[in-house]
Design a protein around this motif. Structure first.
Motif, short mmCIF file in Angstrom:
data_model
loop_
_atom_site.label_atom_id
_atom_site.label_comp_id
_atom_site.label_asym_id
_atom_site.label_seq_id
_atom_site.Cartn_x
_atom_site.Cartn_y
_atom_site.Cartn_z
N TYR A 40 3.67 -8.63 31.71
CA TYR A 40 5.10 -8.50 31.95
C TYR A 40 5.77 -9.87 31.88
O TYR A 40 6.79 -10.05 31.22
CB TYR A 40 5.36 -7.85 33.31
CG TYR A 40 6.83 -7.71 33.61
CD1 TYR A 40 7.56 -6.63 33.12
CD2 TYR A 40 7.51 -8.67 34.35
CE1 TYR A 40 8.92 -6.51 33.36
CE2 TYR A 40 8.86 -8.56 34.60
CZ TYR A 40 9.56 -7.48 34.10
OH TYR A 40 10.91 -7.37 34.34
N TYR A 43 5.70 -11.23 28.14
CA TYR A 43 6.49 -10.51 27.13
C TYR A 43 7.92 -10.20 27.56
O TYR A 43 8.79 -10.03 26.70
CB TYR A 43 5.80 -9.20 26.74
CG TYR A 43 4.58 -9.42 25.90
CD1 TYR A 43 4.67 -9.50 24.52
CD2 TYR A 43 3.32 -9.58 26.48
CE1 TYR A 43 3.54 -9.73 23.74
CE2 TYR A 43 2.20 -9.81 25.71
CZ TYR A 43 2.32 -9.88 24.35
OH TYR A 43 1.21 -10.11 23.57
N ILE A 44 8.16 -10.08 28.83
CA ILE A 44 9.47 -9.61 29.29
C ILE A 44 10.26 -10.68 30.04
O ILE A 44 11.42 -10.92 29.72
CB ILE A 44 9.32 -8.35 30.19
CG1 ILE A 44 8.51 -7.26 29.49
CG2 ILE A 44 10.68 -7.84 30.65
CD1 ILE A 44 9.09 -6.74 28.19
N ASP A 45 9.66 -11.30 31.03
CA ASP A 45 10.41 -12.21 31.89
C ASP A 45 9.55 -13.41 32.27
O ASP A 45 8.76 -13.34 33.21
CB ASP A 45 10.87 -11.48 33.15
CG ASP A 45 11.71 -12.34 34.08
OD1 ASP A 45 11.94 -13.53 33.77
OD2 ASP A 45 12.12 -11.82 35.12
N ASN A 98 9.62 -3.92 24.15
CA ASN A 98 10.65 -4.34 25.09
C ASN A 98 10.69 -5.86 25.25
O ASN A 98 11.32 -6.37 26.18
CB ASN A 98 10.40 -3.69 26.44
CG ASN A 98 10.54 -2.20 26.37
OD1 ASN A 98 11.62 -1.66 26.18
ND2 ASN A 98 9.42 -1.48 26.45
N GLN A 99 10.04 -6.55 24.35
CA GLN A 99 9.87 -8.00 24.46
C GLN A 99 11.20 -8.74 24.45
O GLN A 99 12.08 -8.46 23.63
CB GLN A 99 8.99 -8.51 23.31
CG GLN A 99 8.59 -9.95 23.43
CD GLN A 99 7.57 -10.33 22.39
OE1 GLN A 99 7.13 -9.50 21.59
NE2 GLN A 99 7.17 -11.57 22.39
N LYS A 100 11.31 -9.68 25.36
CA LYS A 100 12.52 -10.50 25.45
C LYS A 100 12.22 -11.97 25.28
O LYS A 100 13.12 -12.78 25.21
CB LYS A 100 13.19 -10.27 26.80
CG LYS A 100 13.54 -8.81 27.06
CD LYS A 100 14.67 -8.67 28.04
CE LYS A 100 15.04 -7.27 28.39
NZ LYS A 100 14.77 -6.19 27.53
N THR A 101 10.95 -12.34 25.23
CA THR A 101 10.56 -13.75 25.10
C THR A 101 9.62 -13.90 23.92
O THR A 101 9.06 -12.95 23.43
CB THR A 101 9.85 -14.25 26.37
OG1 THR A 101 8.65 -13.50 26.54
CG2 THR A 101 10.73 -14.13 27.60
N SER A 102 9.46 -15.13 23.49
CA SER A 102 8.52 -15.44 22.42
C SER A 102 7.18 -15.76 23.04
O SER A 102 7.07 -16.66 23.88
CB SER A 102 9.04 -16.63 21.62
OG SER A 102 8.08 -17.00 20.67
#
Length: 104
Positions: A40, A43-45, A98-102
């Motif tokens: 999490y 990939y997300i936060d 749902n990825q928000k980061t690299s």
């Protein structure tokens, strides 16, 4: 752990193949809470943090003691060899979509 995005189509295929009996309906392998939290975060936060309970703290907030176990998914994996291990499936079906980061 069962990743429903991957496994929900399986019973339909099982019905088509007339597969019956007892099946452990889960992704093969084991994954820890910390590993899921790490996915999490990755990939997300990236700012996500967590603090684990010790056993005494845990006992104060749950009704029954926890148990960790692994269901044998060999029968399901033999019939559906494309099933991903539980450490890979959440990345493909939950975190990457749902990825928000690299991820580095």
């Amino acid at each position: 752990m069962t990743i429903l995005d991957e496994l929900l189509p399986v019973p339909i295929e099982m019905a088509k193949r007339n597969l019956t009996g007892i099946w452990n309906f889960t992704n093969p392998g084991v994954v820890s809470h910390n590993q899921i939290f790490e996915m999490y975060r990755d990939y997300i936060d990236p700012k996500f943090t967590w603090k684990n309970f010790n056993l005494e703290e845990q006992a104060k907030v749950i009704v029954a003691p926890r148990s960790n176990n692994e269901l044998d998914a060999a029968k399901l994996k033999k019939e559906f060899p494309e099933l991903l291990p539980v450490k890979e499936s959440p990345i493909k079906y939950v975190f990457k979509p749902n990825q928000k980061t690299s991820v580095t």
